[in-house]
Design an enzyme around this catalytic site. Structure first.
Site, mmCIF file in Angstrom:
data_model
loop_
_atom_site.group_PDB
_atom_site.id
_atom_site.type_symbol
_atom_site.label_atom_id
_atom_site.label_comp_id
_atom_site.label_asym_id
_atom_site.label_seq_id
_atom_site.Cartn_x
_atom_site.Cartn_y
_atom_site.Cartn_z
ATOM 1 N N ASP A 71 27.556 24.814 36.631
ATOM 2 C CA ASP A 71 26.568 25.069 37.681
ATOM 3 C C ASP A 71 25.556 23.919 37.687
ATOM 4 O O ASP A 71 25.528 23.118 36.762
ATOM 5 C CB ASP A 71 25.852 26.411 37.442
ATOM 6 C CG ASP A 71 25.415 26.560 35.989
ATOM 7 O OD1 ASP A 71 24.955 25.578 35.376
ATOM 8 O OD2 ASP A 71 25.526 27.689 35.457
ATOM 9 N N ASP A 73 21.496 22.759 38.167
ATOM 10 C CA ASP A 73 20.088 23.117 38.255
ATOM 11 C C ASP A 73 19.326 21.954 38.842
ATOM 12 O O ASP A 73 19.420 20.838 38.343
ATOM 13 C CB ASP A 73 19.541 23.447 36.868
ATOM 14 C CG ASP A 73 20.187 24.693 36.314
ATOM 15 O OD1 ASP A 73 19.957 25.768 36.877
ATOM 16 O OD2 ASP A 73 20.951 24.589 35.333
ATOM 17 N N ASP A 150 15.380 23.016 26.204
ATOM 18 C CA ASP A 150 15.648 23.269 24.790
ATOM 19 C C ASP A 150 16.092 22.002 24.049
ATOM 20 O O ASP A 150 15.359 21.447 23.241
ATOM 21 C CB ASP A 150 16.649 24.424 24.603
ATOM 22 C CG ASP A 150 17.847 24.373 25.557
ATOM 23 O OD1 ASP A 150 18.019 23.352 26.256
ATOM 24 O OD2 ASP A 150 18.616 25.358 25.590
HETATM 25 P P1 ATP Z 1 25.954 25.707 30.738
HETATM 26 O O1 ATP Z 1 26.971 24.672 30.605
HETATM 27 O O2 ATP Z 1 26.301 26.950 30.030
HETATM 28 O O3 ATP Z 1 25.508 25.944 32.143
HETATM 29 P P2 ATP Z 1 23.276 24.794 30.424
HETATM 30 O O4 ATP Z 1 22.596 23.976 29.369
HETATM 31 O O5 ATP Z 1 23.313 24.199 31.794
HETATM 32 O O6 ATP Z 1 24.724 25.132 29.903
HETATM 33 P P3 ATP Z 1 21.930 26.962 31.662
HETATM 34 O O7 ATP Z 1 21.751 28.353 31.170
HETATM 35 O O8 ATP Z 1 22.658 26.701 32.918
HETATM 36 O O9 ATP Z 1 22.602 26.198 30.453
HETATM 37 O O10 ATP Z 1 20.468 26.335 31.731
HETATM 38 C C1 ATP Z 1 20.161 25.169 32.449
HETATM 39 C C2 ATP Z 1 19.081 24.365 31.755
HETATM 40 O O11 ATP Z 1 17.890 25.145 31.629
HETATM 41 C C3 ATP Z 1 19.413 23.968 30.332
HETATM 42 O O12 ATP Z 1 20.170 22.804 30.254
HETATM 43 C C4 ATP Z 1 18.051 23.783 29.715
HETATM 44 O O13 ATP Z 1 17.481 22.562 30.105
HETATM 45 C C5 ATP Z 1 17.267 24.892 30.373
HETATM 46 N N1 ATP Z 1 17.308 26.145 29.591
HETATM 47 C C6 ATP Z 1 18.105 27.212 29.777
HETATM 48 N N2 ATP Z 1 17.846 28.190 28.896
HETATM 49 C C7 ATP Z 1 16.849 27.729 28.132
HETATM 50 C C8 ATP Z 1 16.113 28.279 27.041
HETATM 51 N N3 ATP Z 1 16.364 29.497 26.569
HETATM 52 N N4 ATP Z 1 15.128 27.511 26.501
HETATM 53 C C9 ATP Z 1 14.855 26.287 27.001
HETATM 54 N N5 ATP Z 1 15.509 25.722 27.999
HETATM 55 C C10 ATP Z 1 16.499 26.423 28.578
HETATM 56 MG MG MG Z 2 24.067 25.168 33.507
#
Ligand code: ATP
Ligand code: MG
Length: 453
Positions: A71, A73, A150
């Protein structure tokens, strides 16, 4: 040359404070042609209307790794209401903080306004006594937004204005060395949001990254903070751990860091008891099976996942209940289901719409032993037949059920209705059935526990 983990952490923190390193387009490998067209549409529209717009997080990280992001962001200086005004297909969601979902068919691009959340900053973030963030709704600048991220590799911003990447925390280097490193003091960051511990386990499994020492070290001790996290959020995170194609590795990481007991306490206990290698083997096989299904884009369901994780714990519980209270095998099994699923409710809770079908599916393991008569035949029409049958095959592969029985149920499905009728026909001797019922003989102590067919 790699710097040591400790030095690099300081670098990450200092660097955030010093502002970003700008990596111009020719110096990085992230190509627009690999970005989803819908994400680009959102970025360009925001830019055209005078706003800043970046992709951040997993999208940038995965593209740099040559993976295709799950996805996207987008972060911007536009306020949620301004975002909504720009897109017809946009909905504002979220109570803790508002964000915009821009929908294109099945793809949703999440658009979030920069938020300020520098640890200790004098803003109106609300913390629980434990340091956990409760509310977080102060708008900020990109320089502040980075503190909400994070890991360093999740704090890379791809700028649609000039296609550069802003690296605030040494994320590019950590992508190159495949390292997960929390920004800031790990103890503080885990206290703010204990789910970050699960994310460390999950992303290290998904990306095959190592976890920096200082980031990994506090996890075991702080894991119990997960008890404060709402069960529904733990459930969401569980699906990300186990339904994204890396379930088997996720399980390993969770066990390695002592996190499993805060998601699946019964399972963790069963596996810890050590004597039960069979349970571990079975769960692994089930998760590998799930991983294969995800990779070939077959549907997966939480019902099956939870059945895999809870089957041995439920049977052990049934055995205990029977030893303590007597009663029939089936009653003990049903009570055990309720007990285990009930306790699960405070951890990674399985929604009710999945827990009753799961129970049916597990009960069918016992019913598969009976291959004669109309009741047996009706199993083929049962709503949970397919899942229960897959489960039986899995058990047979692991020596937990008779392979011949699994073969029989495989073959029966290939027969014509007439042949099926014949195969299920009651031949003789009802009394042998009665005798069989009277003698409990399942060595594993639960329905379907034995190998007898
Ligand atoms: P995925 O591949 O599972 O999507 P992701 O890192 O993109 O991994 P998401 O849950 O889509 O995970 O979150 C998008 C972004 O938001 C993360 O990369 C991070 O920068 C931030 N983020 C998400 N959850 C947290 C958290 N609990 N604490 C801090 N930052 C977070
Ligand atoms: Mg993501």
């Amino acid at each position: 040359m790699r710097v040591s983990a400790e030095t690099a952490l300081n670098t990450a923190e200092d660097q955030v404070l010093a502002g970003p390193v700008v990596i111009r387009r020719p110096q990085h490998t992230l190509s627009r042609s690999n970005v989803s067209g819908n994400a680009l549409k959102v970025l360009y529209r925001l830019k055209k209307c005078g706003h800043q717009a970046f992709i951040v997080g997993g999208g940038v990280r995965d593209l740099l790794l040559g993976l295709s992001p799950k996805d996207y962001d987008v972060v911007t200086d536009a306020r949620p209401e301004q975002v909504r005004a720009l897109f017809r297909n946009c909905r504002l969601i979220g109570r803790r903080f508002r964000l915009a979902h821009v929908r294109f068919g099945r793809e949703v691009i999440e658009v979030v306004t920069f938020r300020s959340s520098q640890s200790g900053a004098a803003d109106d973030r609300e913390h629980a006594d434990s340091g956990r963030i409760l509310r977080d709704n102060v708008y900020g600048t990109i320089d502040e937004d980075v503190w909400r991220r994070d890991f360093t590799v999740n704090a890379l911003y791809y700028n649609i204005a000039d296609f550069s990447i802003l690296d605030y925390a040494g994320g590019m280097e950590d992508v190159a060395s495949r390292t997960l490193r929390l920004i800031g003091d790990p103890v503080v960051r885990y206290r703010e949001d204990p789910v970050r511990m699960l994310r460390a386990a999950r992303l290290s499994a998904k990306l095959n990254f190592s976890i920096a020492k200082r980031t990994a070290r506090p996890i075991r001790e702080m894991a119990e903070l997960l008890r404060e996290v709402p069960a529904a959020r733990l459930y969401d995170e569980t699906l990300k751990l186990f339904h994204a194609g890396h379930a088997a590795t996720s399980l390993e990481r969770l066990r390695q860091f002592g996190l499993l007991e805060y998601l699946f306490p019964h399972t963790a206990r069963t596996l810890l008891a050590g004597e039960n290698n069979q349970a571990l083997e079975f769960i692994r096989a089930g998760l590998e099976n799930t991983d294969r299904r995800v990779k070939s884009e077959k549907p997966v369901t939480p019902m099956f996942l939870y059945a895999v994780l809870l089957w041995f714990p439920i049977r052990e519980t049934a055995q205990r209940i029977r030893t303590e209270d007597g009663g029939s095998e089936i009653e003990a099994f049903l009570d055990a289901c309720d007990e285990v699923v009930g306790e699960q409710r405070e951890y990674a809770a399985l929604p009710r719409r999945f827990s009753s079908p799961m129970k049916e599916m597990l009960l069918m393991q016992r019913r598969f032993h009976n291959r004669r008569g109309a009741r047996a035949r009706r199993l083929l029409q049962h709503r949970q037949f397919r899942a229960a049958y897959d489960f039986l095959v899995l058990r047979a592969e692991c020596g937990d059920a008779d392979p011949e029985l699994a073969r029989w149920w495989t073959e029966i499905q290939t027969l014509s209705p007439g042949e099926q009728h014949e195969a299920f026909a009651v031949r003789r001797r009802r009394r042998s059935r009665r005798r069989r019922r009277a003698s409990p003989r399942s060595p594993a102590g639960g329905p379907g526990g034995g190998k007898a067919g």
